[in-house]
Enzyme design. Sequence first.
Site, mmCIF file in Angstrom:
data_model
loop_
_atom_site.group_PDB
_atom_site.id
_atom_site.type_symbol
_atom_site.label_atom_id
_atom_site.label_comp_id
_atom_site.label_asym_id
_atom_site.label_seq_id
_atom_site.Cartn_x
_atom_site.Cartn_y
_atom_site.Cartn_z
ATOM 1 N N HIS A 306 0.850 -1.185 0.000
ATOM 2 C CA HIS A 306 0.000 0.000 0.000
ATOM 3 C C HIS A 306 0.884 1.233 0.000
ATOM 4 C CE1 HIS A 306 -3.156 2.844 1.092
ATOM 5 N NE2 HIS A 306 -3.980 1.919 0.649
ATOM 6 N N ASP A 363 -7.947 -5.402 0.289
ATOM 7 C CA ASP A 363 -8.457 -6.323 -0.736
ATOM 8 C C ASP A 363 -8.062 -7.774 -0.497
ATOM 9 O OD1 ASP A 363 -9.774 -4.428 -2.286
ATOM 10 O OD2 ASP A 363 -7.914 -3.812 -3.254
HETATM 11 N N1 ACO Z 1 4.036 -8.023 -4.567
HETATM 12 C C1 ACO Z 1 5.384 -8.033 -4.803
HETATM 13 N N2 ACO Z 1 6.149 -6.927 -4.781
HETATM 14 C C2 ACO Z 1 5.543 -5.763 -4.501
HETATM 15 C C3 ACO Z 1 4.168 -5.670 -4.249
HETATM 16 C C4 ACO Z 1 3.409 -6.854 -4.283
HETATM 17 N N3 ACO Z 1 2.093 -6.837 -4.058
HETATM 18 N N4 ACO Z 1 3.847 -4.385 -4.023
HETATM 19 C C5 ACO Z 1 4.973 -3.677 -4.129
HETATM 20 N N5 ACO Z 1 6.008 -4.517 -4.409
HETATM 21 C C6 ACO Z 1 7.427 -4.129 -4.515
HETATM 22 C C7 ACO Z 1 7.717 -3.431 -5.823
HETATM 23 O O1 ACO Z 1 8.118 -4.326 -6.827
HETATM 24 C C8 ACO Z 1 8.831 -2.482 -5.412
HETATM 25 O O2 ACO Z 1 10.009 -3.256 -5.295
HETATM 26 P P1 ACO Z 1 11.429 -2.593 -5.713
HETATM 27 O O3 ACO Z 1 11.630 -1.473 -4.742
HETATM 28 O O4 ACO Z 1 12.395 -3.692 -5.581
HETATM 29 O O5 ACO Z 1 11.265 -2.101 -7.130
HETATM 30 C C9 ACO Z 1 8.441 -2.065 -3.987
HETATM 31 O O6 ACO Z 1 7.668 -3.162 -3.492
HETATM 32 C C10 ACO Z 1 7.642 -0.775 -3.918
HETATM 33 O O7 ACO Z 1 6.517 -0.923 -4.781
HETATM 34 P P2 ACO Z 1 5.843 0.274 -5.554
HETATM 35 O O8 ACO Z 1 5.056 -0.266 -6.680
HETATM 36 O O9 ACO Z 1 6.863 1.326 -5.849
HETATM 37 O O10 ACO Z 1 4.889 0.833 -4.405
HETATM 38 P P3 ACO Z 1 3.663 1.807 -4.612
HETATM 39 O O11 ACO Z 1 3.423 2.480 -3.330
HETATM 40 O O12 ACO Z 1 3.872 2.667 -5.821
HETATM 41 O O13 ACO Z 1 2.448 0.821 -5.002
HETATM 42 C C11 ACO Z 1 0.653 -0.709 -4.769
HETATM 43 C C12 ACO Z 1 1.476 0.407 -4.089
HETATM 44 C C13 ACO Z 1 0.198 -0.254 -6.146
HETATM 45 C C14 ACO Z 1 -0.590 -0.952 -3.914
HETATM 46 C C15 ACO Z 1 1.522 -1.980 -4.873
HETATM 47 O O14 ACO Z 1 1.926 -2.400 -3.591
HETATM 48 C C16 ACO Z 1 0.788 -3.122 -5.588
HETATM 49 O O15 ACO Z 1 0.812 -3.177 -6.827
HETATM 50 N N6 ACO Z 1 0.132 -4.053 -4.825
HETATM 51 C C17 ACO Z 1 -0.609 -5.134 -5.430
HETATM 52 C C18 ACO Z 1 -1.957 -4.630 -5.924
HETATM 53 C C19 ACO Z 1 -2.894 -4.314 -4.793
HETATM 54 O O16 ACO Z 1 -3.095 -5.097 -3.860
HETATM 55 N N7 ACO Z 1 -3.534 -3.145 -4.891
HETATM 56 C C20 ACO Z 1 -4.550 -2.717 -3.920
HETATM 57 C C21 ACO Z 1 -4.033 -1.580 -3.075
HETATM 58 S S1 ACO Z 1 -5.247 -1.106 -1.897
HETATM 59 C C22 ACO Z 1 -6.362 -0.253 -2.808
HETATM 60 O O17 ACO Z 1 -6.058 0.453 -3.714
HETATM 61 C C23 ACO Z 1 -7.766 -0.406 -2.494
#
Ligand code: ACO
Length: 428
Positions: A306, A363
Site C-alpha cells: 500500500h 483487498d
Molecule cells: N508483490 C510483490 N512486490 C511488490 C508488491 C506486491 N504486491 N507491491 C509492491 N512490491 C514491490 C515493488 O516491486 C517495489 O520493489 P522494488 O523497490 O524492488 O522495485 C516495492 O515493493 C515498492 O513498490 P511500488 O510499486 O513502488 O509501491 P507503490 O506504493 O507505488 O504501489 C501498490 C502500491 C500499487 C498498492 C503496490 O503495492 C501493488 O501493486 N500491490 C498489489 C496490488 C494491490 O493489492 N492493490 C490494492 C491496493 S489497496 C487499494 O487500492 C484499495
Amino acid sequence: MARSAELHLDGRSIELPIIEGSEGERALDIRGLRDKTGYITLDPGYANTGSCQSTITFIDGEKGILRYRGYPIEELAEHSNFLEVAYLLIEGRLPNPQEFDNFEGSITRHTMLHEDFRRFFGFLPKDTHPMAACSAAVGALSAFYSDSLDPHNPRHMEISVHRLLAKMPTMAAYAYKHSIGQPFLYPRNDLGYSANFLHMMFGTPCEPYEADPVIEKAIDLLLILHADHEQNCSTSTVRLVGSSMVNLFASISAGIGALWGPSHGGANQKVIEMLEEIRDEGISAREFVERAKRGEDTARLMGFGHRVYKNFDPRMKIIKKACFDVLEKLGVHTKLLEIAVELEEIALKDDYFVERKLYPNVDFYSGVIYNAIGTPANMFTAIFALGRLPGWIAQWSEMHADPDFKIGRPRQVYTGETLLEYQPLSER
Ligand code: ACO
C-alpha cells in the site's frame, strides 16, 4: 507563530510557509515557488504531494490508523451501518435519529431507475465487466437528470447526491443480472440498503428471496470499510475531473474507471483469481510468493502493499476477522481462505516483503467473503465502488467549497525533442 522553511536556490533564498494539519502532518506550501524561482517540483505518482487540505479522513500509515471525520474505523465498523457512515462523511457529523430517518427515507425513495435504463443495459454485450457498465450508467445519469447538474446549486447537489447513493446499487445489480441473462428486479423499499442490494443481485421474480442476516451484515461492513480513504487514485480522479466544473455524475463515472484498475480496487478480483490459480494448479503458497518476488508473469502478490500503510492496514484486520466469522456462521469451508492465510504468513516473514514494508491490504481477504456468499468475482470491484461512493461525494463537495479551489492542472518537465524543422510528406 507561523513557521516557514527557507529555500536557497541559484544564489537567492525564499521563504516557504509550513502548513500543519490537526494531527501534526507538516507540508511545505510551494504555491509561490514557480513565480518566485522559475522552478517547479517533480513528484511522479504524487507520493510527496498534498493536493488539498481536507477534514474528511485521517490516515496514519505508520501506526495503522484510519478515521472518518475523527471516528476510528474500528468503532464505526462495530456500531454503525453504511448509510449512517455515508451521512457522516457527506454531512461532516453523525446524524441524530430524525436526520437519519429523513436521509434513509430519501435514499430509499430514489432507488428506482428510469425504465429506459433497461434498454441501456440491454445494449451492452453480455460479457461487459460490471465496472464498465457502472461507469457508463453513472455517466448516463447526467443525461437522465440534466435538470439538476449545477455544482453551485445546493438543491441540485442534494438531489444528485441522494439519487447517486440510491441508484448505484440498482445499477450494479442490473449490470450483474444483464451479464447472466436474468430479469432485472425492482428495488424493495421495505429493505435496508444492503439487504435491498442483495435482493436485486440474487433474487428472481420466480420465488421470494430473503437475504441471510449474516450476509447482509457482512456486505454492510465491507461498504463501511471502503467508504473513504482520502486522496487515493480514484478519489483524486473524482476531484480532478470535478475541478473542471463538470457535474457530479461525470466525475464519479471517471472515479469508477480509476477504481477498476488492478493496482487499486480491481485488486480484490485479482486476489481471488490468484488464490484460485494456486488452488487449481496445485502451486504451493511458498512457490507463488517466490514468483511474486521475481515479478514473474508480472505477478505481484495481489492484495499486498500500500502506498500509505507501512505497518498494517486496519481495514484488513477487521475484514480478516469478519471473514472467519462469516464463513463459520454460514458453515462454509473454503480452500481459498486456507491458501490466503498461508500466503499471508509466508509473506509476513519473508525479507523481501518485510524490507519493503508490504502488508496485506483491504483487498486481501474481502474477496474470500464475497466468494463465500456467492458473489461472482467480476462484481467484487463494483461492490467496492458502492462503498466508496460517499467518500467520493464528500471529497467532491469539499473541493467545491474550498476557498483555495482551482482547476487541477499539474505541470511537467518536458524531455522531448527541441525545435525541429518540418519536412513535407514527399520529402521524408
Ligand atoms: N508483490 C510483490 N512486490 C511488490 C508488491 C506486491 N504486491 N507491491 C509492491 N512490491 C514491490 C515493488 O516491486 C517495489 O520493489 P522494488 O523497490 O524492488 O522495485 C516495492 O515493493 C515498492 O513498490 P511500488 O510499486 O513502488 O509501491 P507503490 O506504493 O507505488 O504501489 C501498490 C502500491 C500499487 C498498492 C503496490 O503495492 C501493488 O501493486 N500491490 C498489489 C496490488 C494491490 O493489492 N492493490 C490494492 C491496493 S489497496 C487499494 O487500492 C484499495
